[in-house]
Design an enzyme around this catalytic site. Structure first.
Site, short mmCIF file in Angstrom:
data_model
loop_
_atom_site.label_atom_id
_atom_site.label_comp_id
_atom_site.label_asym_id
_atom_site.label_seq_id
_atom_site.Cartn_x
_atom_site.Cartn_y
_atom_site.Cartn_z
N TYR A 43 14.64 18.79 30.96
CA TYR A 43 14.27 17.74 31.93
C TYR A 43 15.46 16.78 32.11
O TYR A 43 15.91 16.54 33.24
CB TYR A 43 13.03 17.01 31.44
CG TYR A 43 12.53 15.93 32.36
CD1 TYR A 43 11.81 16.25 33.50
CD2 TYR A 43 12.77 14.59 32.09
CE1 TYR A 43 11.34 15.26 34.35
CE2 TYR A 43 12.30 13.60 32.94
CZ TYR A 43 11.59 13.94 34.06
OH TYR A 43 11.13 12.95 34.90
N ASP A 49 7.66 25.34 48.85
CA ASP A 49 8.17 25.36 47.49
C ASP A 49 9.64 24.94 47.55
O ASP A 49 10.46 25.64 48.17
CB ASP A 49 8.03 26.79 46.93
CG ASP A 49 8.55 26.94 45.52
OD1 ASP A 49 9.25 26.03 45.03
OD2 ASP A 49 8.27 27.99 44.91
N VAL A 50 10.00 23.84 46.91
CA VAL A 50 11.38 23.35 47.03
C VAL A 50 12.40 24.28 46.37
O VAL A 50 13.60 24.18 46.64
CB VAL A 50 11.54 21.92 46.45
CG1 VAL A 50 10.74 20.90 47.23
CG2 VAL A 50 11.22 21.86 44.96
N ALA A 56 4.97 15.42 47.55
CA ALA A 56 4.12 14.39 48.17
C ALA A 56 2.63 14.55 47.87
O ALA A 56 1.84 13.74 48.31
CB ALA A 56 4.34 14.40 49.68
N1 LIG Z 1 5.94 9.60 36.12
C1 LIG Z 1 7.00 9.20 35.47
O1 LIG Z 1 6.91 8.48 34.47
C2 LIG Z 1 8.39 9.56 35.97
C3 LIG Z 1 9.48 8.89 35.39
C4 LIG Z 1 10.76 9.22 35.82
C5 LIG Z 1 10.94 10.17 36.80
N2 LIG Z 1 9.86 10.81 37.34
C6 LIG Z 1 10.14 11.80 38.39
O2 LIG Z 1 9.41 11.47 39.56
C7 LIG Z 1 9.09 12.66 40.27
C8 LIG Z 1 7.59 12.68 40.56
O3 LIG Z 1 6.90 12.69 39.33
P1 LIG Z 1 5.35 12.30 39.21
O4 LIG Z 1 5.23 11.48 38.00
O5 LIG Z 1 4.85 11.81 40.50
O6 LIG Z 1 4.74 13.73 38.85
P2 LIG Z 1 3.50 14.52 39.48
O7 LIG Z 1 3.32 15.69 38.59
O8 LIG Z 1 2.36 13.60 39.69
O9 LIG Z 1 4.04 14.98 40.91
C9 LIG Z 1 5.02 15.99 41.05
C10 LIG Z 1 4.73 16.72 42.35
O10 LIG Z 1 5.76 17.72 42.54
C11 LIG Z 1 5.11 18.87 43.05
N3 LIG Z 1 5.89 20.08 42.81
C12 LIG Z 1 6.10 20.71 41.62
N4 LIG Z 1 6.81 21.83 41.82
C13 LIG Z 1 7.06 21.91 43.15
C14 LIG Z 1 7.75 22.85 43.96
N5 LIG Z 1 8.32 23.94 43.43
N6 LIG Z 1 7.82 22.62 45.29
C15 LIG Z 1 7.23 21.53 45.84
N7 LIG Z 1 6.56 20.62 45.12
C16 LIG Z 1 6.48 20.80 43.79
C17 LIG Z 1 3.78 18.91 42.32
O11 LIG Z 1 2.85 19.76 42.97
C18 LIG Z 1 3.39 17.45 42.33
O12 LIG Z 1 2.64 17.13 43.49
C19 LIG Z 1 9.58 13.82 39.41
O13 LIG Z 1 10.84 14.27 39.89
C20 LIG Z 1 9.71 13.20 38.04
O14 LIG Z 1 10.64 13.87 37.25
C21 LIG Z 1 8.59 10.52 36.95
#
Ligand SMILES: NC(=O)c1ccc[n+]([C@@H]2O[C@H](COP(=O)([O-])OP(=O)(O)OC[C@H]3O[C@@H](n4cnc5c(N)ncnc54)[C@H](O)[C@@H]3O)[C@@H](O)[C@H]2O)c1
Length: 267
Positions: free
Chosen positions: A162, A70-71, A21
């Protein structure tokens, strides 16, 4: 049954855990669920980012509970569940958004990186489902939403880990939907197409980590061109898909993959 449209989509009074979040899609999901009436419980490893998300939630007139965790740590995830359940005796929505991306060919794999990807993208979602199921069962209702990706459907060189974790999330969601259905708990996947977030922009950055505007412009053009609609999605487009799955509007939907991706992929 909610015959009234506003009632079908409202999340008034509901408690919604959102992992990841602190940034991007998790932040926007928390804000949209809050706009619909929920109290989001914000979970991430990035405490500064959680503070900014909480401020954004407050700006839409809602209260946010900040819960750094941490998830990949099962105990920490269980503590988030306990904290969320203690707020009003129930957890209604749990969105597993947290994830990371590495780009590396299989032949160059690094052990620690493989373990980290599996720990966050796969076990993190697994622990989230387990904790959500535990706290939702007594109330015999709930909606779990796991984040996958269009990468689960389309092989991309460099993204083996991934895509592998995301494909596994798709199957985990289906299994959870079957296991938890008898308790009134639904489980669905949101598999976004590309949207501009910290994760999404890694290909636009120069060697200092700054966004290169030419690369960004070209990247956006290519991505829009891949959609039959000729557009690129926004974090809000993804969060609105989550809202549907979180709300009673989707009470007959479980075990499904919703793909907000502008039609870029149609598996
Ligand atoms: N942005 C895209 O184009 C896209 C497309 C498809 C899927 N996704 C998926 O959407 C989700 C969010 O991606 P996003 O683009 O917002 O990325 P982002 O990097 O902006 O956000 C990811 C968040 O996850 C947190 N995180 C990482 N490791 C963690 C842990 N161990 N425990 C708790 N939190 C943790 C990070 O601190 C970050 O706030 C991801 O699962 C990603 O794979 C993103």
């Amino acid at each position: 049954m909610q015959e009234n449209l506003a009632q079908a989509f409202t999340l008034d009074g509901r408690i919604a855990v959102v992992t990841g979040a602190a940034s991007g899609l998790g932040r926007e999901t928390a804000v949209v669920l809050a706009e619909a009436g929920a109290t989001p419980v914000l979970c991430d490893v990035n405490e500064a980012g959680l503070g900014e998300t909480a401020a954004q939630v407050q700006r839409v007139g809602a209260k946010a509970i900040v819960c750094p965790a941490d998830v990949a740590d099962r105990g920490a995830v269980e503590m988030v569940a306990d904290k969320a359940a203690a707020l009003s005796g129930r957890v209604d929505i749990w969105v597993n958004v947290a994830g990371i991306l590495v780009n590396r060919p299989v032949i160059e794999a690094i052990d620690e990186e493989v373990d980290r990807m599996l720990a966050i993208n796969l076990k993190g979602v697994y622990w989230g489902c387990a904790a959500a199921g535990r706290v939702m069962c007594p109330n015999r209702s709930g909606s779990i939403i796991n984040f996958s990706s269009s990468g689960a459907d389309n092989p991309v060189p460099g993204l083996s880990l991934y895509s592998m974790t995301k494909a596994a999330v798709n199957m985990l969601t289906r299994t959870v939907a079957k296991e938890f259905g008898a308790y009134g708990i639904r489980a669905n996947t949101v598999a976004p197409g590309w949207v501009e977030t910290a994760m999404g922009t890694h290909g636009f950055r120069d060697e200092t980590g700054a966004i290169d505007s030419d690369k960004r412009e070209e990247g956006m053009r290519l991505r829009a061109g891949a959609s039959p609609l000729g557009i690129v999605g926004t974090p809000r487009d993804i969060a609105l898909a989550v809202l549907y799955l979180a709300s009673d509007a989707s009470r007959f939907v479980t075990g499904q993959i919703l793909r907000p991706n502008g039609g870029v992929s149609m598996p």
